[in-house]
Write a protein that holds these residues in place. Structure first.
Motif, short mmCIF file in Angstrom:
data_model
loop_
_atom_site.label_atom_id
_atom_site.label_comp_id
_atom_site.label_asym_id
_atom_site.label_seq_id
_atom_site.Cartn_x
_atom_site.Cartn_y
_atom_site.Cartn_z
N GLY A 178 10.78 3.40 -3.61
CA GLY A 178 10.22 2.78 -2.32
C GLY A 178 8.89 2.12 -1.91
O GLY A 178 9.59 1.45 -0.73
N ALA A 179 8.20 1.83 -3.11
CA ALA A 179 7.41 1.66 -2.72
C ALA A 179 7.71 -0.26 -2.92
O ALA A 179 7.58 -1.50 -1.93
N ARG A 180 8.74 -0.29 -4.10
CA ARG A 180 8.86 -1.86 -3.98
C ARG A 180 9.79 -2.27 -3.01
O ARG A 180 9.85 -3.53 -2.08
N LEU A 181 10.26 -1.38 -2.19
CA LEU A 181 11.49 -1.40 -1.38
C LEU A 181 10.85 -1.68 -0.21
O LEU A 181 10.65 -3.03 0.73
N THR A 182 9.25 -1.12 0.31
CA THR A 182 8.58 -1.36 1.00
C THR A 182 8.23 -2.65 1.08
O THR A 182 7.65 -3.49 1.71
N ILE A 183 7.16 -3.28 0.01
CA ILE A 183 7.03 -4.69 -0.25
C ILE A 183 7.65 -5.98 0.16
O ILE A 183 7.55 -6.77 0.43
N ALA A 184 8.59 -5.47 -0.40
CA ALA A 184 9.76 -6.89 0.39
C ALA A 184 10.32 -7.35 1.81
O ALA A 184 10.32 -7.60 1.86
N ASP A 197 -1.71 -20.95 -1.11
CA ASP A 197 -2.68 -20.66 -0.47
C ASP A 197 -2.21 -19.02 0.30
O ASP A 197 -2.97 -18.46 0.52
N ARG A 198 -1.26 -18.83 -0.25
CA ARG A 198 -1.36 -17.24 0.56
C ARG A 198 -1.45 -16.78 -0.21
O ARG A 198 -1.54 -16.79 -1.44
N GLN A 199 -1.93 -15.63 0.11
CA GLN A 199 -2.72 -14.48 -0.41
C GLN A 199 -1.37 -13.45 -1.42
O GLN A 199 -1.79 -12.12 -0.66
N VAL A 200 -0.68 -13.51 -2.18
CA VAL A 200 0.35 -12.57 -2.09
C VAL A 200 0.31 -11.48 -2.47
O VAL A 200 0.01 -10.27 -2.32
N TRP A 201 -1.22 -11.42 -4.03
CA TRP A 201 -1.59 -10.01 -4.28
C TRP A 201 -2.34 -9.06 -3.27
O TRP A 201 -1.79 -7.64 -3.67
N GLU A 202 -2.86 -9.46 -2.38
CA GLU A 202 -3.41 -8.56 -1.64
C GLU A 202 -2.26 -8.71 -0.02
O GLU A 202 -2.40 -7.12 -0.14
N GLU A 203 -1.52 -9.12 -0.40
CA GLU A 203 -0.22 -8.74 0.98
C GLU A 203 0.20 -7.37 0.05
O GLU A 203 1.23 -6.49 0.71
N ALA A 236 -1.68 -4.32 0.39
CA ALA A 236 -1.61 -4.01 1.85
C ALA A 236 -0.32 -3.34 1.99
O ALA A 236 -0.40 -2.45 2.29
N ALA A 237 1.08 -3.55 1.74
CA ALA A 237 1.75 -3.21 1.36
C ALA A 237 2.51 -1.47 0.80
O ALA A 237 2.70 -0.73 1.36
N TYR A 238 2.06 -1.58 -0.45
CA TYR A 238 2.07 -0.48 -1.05
C TYR A 238 0.83 0.51 -0.17
O TYR A 238 1.79 1.40 -0.12
N PHE A 239 -0.31 0.37 0.34
CA PHE A 239 -0.67 1.70 0.84
C PHE A 239 -0.31 1.64 2.01
O PHE A 239 -0.57 3.18 2.51
#
Length: 112
Positions: free
Chosen positions: A12-18, A66-72, A75-78
């Motif tokens: 469910g976490a990976r699905l949320t991230i996607a 340029d996009r800070q993908v790890w931060e995204e 944030a999606a995980y939380f």
């Protein structure tokens, strides 16, 4: 945030991230080292690499766009945690002439 925590979370976490970011997380574990690659499902040049090595308290992050993908991803995980860590079976996808919409629990609760 320890990248292994996100990588080891239920589907469910990976699905949320996607759904929230359009990003995909791939991982690889070797003795003493963990790597997570983040890549955009739309723009090939949007990537990040996170490396955790045994014995270190911090992970190493390489943002390759340029996009800070790890931060995204974090944030999606939380956001997934705030939603109560829903399982994969609580998510849905509606596809229509307007495009696609991800939802949680009911099509009226659109998340991305």
């Amino acid at each position: 945030m320890d990248p292994r925590m996100i990588a080891g979370a239920p589907p469910g976490a990976r699905l949320t991230i996607a759904a929230l970011t359009g990003l995909r997380l791939d991982t690889r574990t070797e003795p003493g080292c963990f790597r997570a690659w983040v890549s955009s499902t739309v723009r090939q040049q949007e990537k990040a690499l996170v490396i955790w090595e045994e014995g270190r308290t911090e992970h190493t992050l390489y943002e390759l766009s340029d996009r800070q993908v790890w931060e995204e991803v974090v944030a999606a995980y939380f956001q997934w945690v705030r939603w109560g860590e829903p399982r994969r079976d609580r998510f849905g996808l509606t596809v229509g002439p307007e495009g696609q919409r991800h939802w949680l629990d009911t099509p009226s609760r659109v998340i991305g």
